[in-house]
Design a protein around this motif. Structure first.
Motif, mmCIF file in Angstrom:
data_model
loop_
_atom_site.group_PDB
_atom_site.id
_atom_site.type_symbol
_atom_site.label_atom_id
_atom_site.label_comp_id
_atom_site.label_asym_id
_atom_site.label_seq_id
_atom_site.Cartn_x
_atom_site.Cartn_y
_atom_site.Cartn_z
ATOM 1 N N UNK A 1 0.828 -1.203 0.000
ATOM 2 C CA UNK A 1 0.000 0.000 0.000
ATOM 3 C C UNK A 1 0.864 1.256 0.000
ATOM 4 N N UNK A 2 1.903 1.273 0.836
ATOM 5 C CA UNK A 2 2.784 2.441 0.900
ATOM 6 C C UNK A 2 3.498 2.650 -0.439
ATOM 7 N N UNK A 3 3.964 1.563 -1.060
ATOM 8 C CA UNK A 3 4.671 1.678 -2.334
ATOM 9 C C UNK A 3 3.754 2.190 -3.432
ATOM 10 N N UNK A 4 2.526 1.657 -3.488
ATOM 11 C CA UNK A 4 1.592 2.087 -4.518
ATOM 12 C C UNK A 4 1.158 3.529 -4.326
ATOM 13 N N UNK A 5 0.939 3.947 -3.095
ATOM 14 C CA UNK A 5 0.545 5.341 -2.872
ATOM 15 C C UNK A 5 1.668 6.294 -3.268
ATOM 16 N N UNK A 6 2.914 5.925 -2.967
ATOM 17 C CA UNK A 6 4.043 6.764 -3.389
ATOM 18 C C UNK A 6 4.136 6.825 -4.910
ATOM 19 N N UNK A 7 3.966 5.664 -5.545
ATOM 20 C CA UNK A 7 4.059 5.611 -7.003
ATOM 21 C C UNK A 7 2.956 6.444 -7.646
ATOM 22 N N UNK A 8 1.730 6.322 -7.160
ATOM 23 C CA UNK A 8 0.604 7.078 -7.717
ATOM 24 C C UNK A 8 0.856 8.578 -7.556
ATOM 25 N N UNK A 9 1.389 8.990 -6.411
ATOM 26 C CA UNK A 9 1.691 10.410 -6.198
ATOM 27 C C UNK A 9 2.741 10.891 -7.192
ATOM 28 N N UNK A 10 3.722 10.043 -7.505
ATOM 29 C CA UNK A 10 4.737 10.411 -8.489
ATOM 30 C C UNK A 10 4.174 10.464 -9.894
#
Length: 279
Positions: A199-208
């Motif tokens: 979840x943390x990785x996907x949220x960071x990726x989506x923000x990028x």
């Protein structure tokens, strides 16, 4: 609520052919119909009538324990999937035990509000009734009425440290979505750790990805997502598509963003949570 498309960025036309990877389009994409397994017969049936009449979804949760929360989650997924397909839905929560606590725990888990159920009878003249129950349990009255469909939800075995209320609800939701609703789940520290990291990785990726020009969700990817969730709410299949999109080096980042935002309309994981936050 964060919209699926980023504010201030207008959708652009797709890039030239050859620049978007060729995912295998499902043959069902041209005519998708949500089908679920009726636990009474073991047969796969349409979750909504072809004429898209009103469908009633009743969640029969025994209480705010992990299995009861999973029943609510599956009912929420049904509502989301039906609405995404254009079917009007009436969502009800039945049962008298700890209803306030169950509602609060469900809201924390991202379950949208359900109306109070009970002796609703024929209700609003709905064309279909879906009863979501814990495996081995039954709706009040001993079973689904004629024409109703029973959706059985397997039990959750809690082996994580601390009570479920101490877990990040989004992390718990993702841990439960990793498995089919008919598969028993053991939630332990490892399962929650994997879900937390993903979840943390996907949220960071989506923000990028949100900083890149918008691109439409490729039709083939949209078809793979819909084919997965229209097949008995295969959320594990939806997550596999998202992992493939994350790792595909040829997919434009703007298309990745729109794909994750689109899938999150079903998953309810708030994947755009970090958009606009300081890096």
């Amino acid at each position: 609520m964060i919209p699926a498309t980023r504010r201030g960025i207008r959708a652009r036309r797709p890039e030239k052919r050859g620049q978007i990877p060729a995912y295998a389009r499902s043959r069902a994409y041209a005519h998708l119909v949500l089908r679920i397994t009726d636990a009474r017969t073991g047969e796969s049936v349409d979750a909504a009538p072809a004429r898209r009449g009103l469908t009633r979804v009743e969640a029969h949760a025994e209480g705010p324990d992990p299995t009861g929360l999973r029943v609510l989650l599956v009912a929420d997924l049904l509502v989301r999937a039906l609405e995404l397909g254009g079917t009007p839905v009436w969502a009800l929560l039945t049962g008298e035990r700890q209803r306030a606590e169950l509602r609060a725990a469900g809201a924390a888990l991202g379950v949208r509000p359900f109306e109070d159920g009970g002796d609703t009878g024929a209700g609003l003249g709905e064309a279909q009734v879906l009863h979501v129950v814990g495996e081995g349990g039954a709706p009040p009255g001993g079973g689904a009425p004629p024409g109703g469909v029973r959706v059985a939800v397997a039990a959750v075995r809690w082996e994580a440290p601390g009570p479920p209320g101490d877990t990040d609800p989004a992390v718990l939701r993702l841990a439960l979505l990793t498995h089919s609703a008919s598969t028993p789940v053991t939630v332990d520290a490892a399962a929650l750790g994997d879900a937390r990291d993903t979840l943390a990785r996907w949220r960071r990726a989506v923000a990028g990805w949100a900083h890149r020009p918008s691109r439409p969700v490729p039709d083939s990817v949209r078809g793979d997502l819909r084919s997965a969730w229209e097949d008995d709410l295969d959320t594990a299949g939806v997550l596999r598509v998202l992992r493939a999109v994350e790792q595909d080096p040829d997919l434009p980042e703007g298309a990745r963003f729109e794909t994750y935002a689109y899938a999150d309309r079903l998953l309810g994981l708030d994947l755009t949570h970090d958009v606009g936050s300081p890096a």
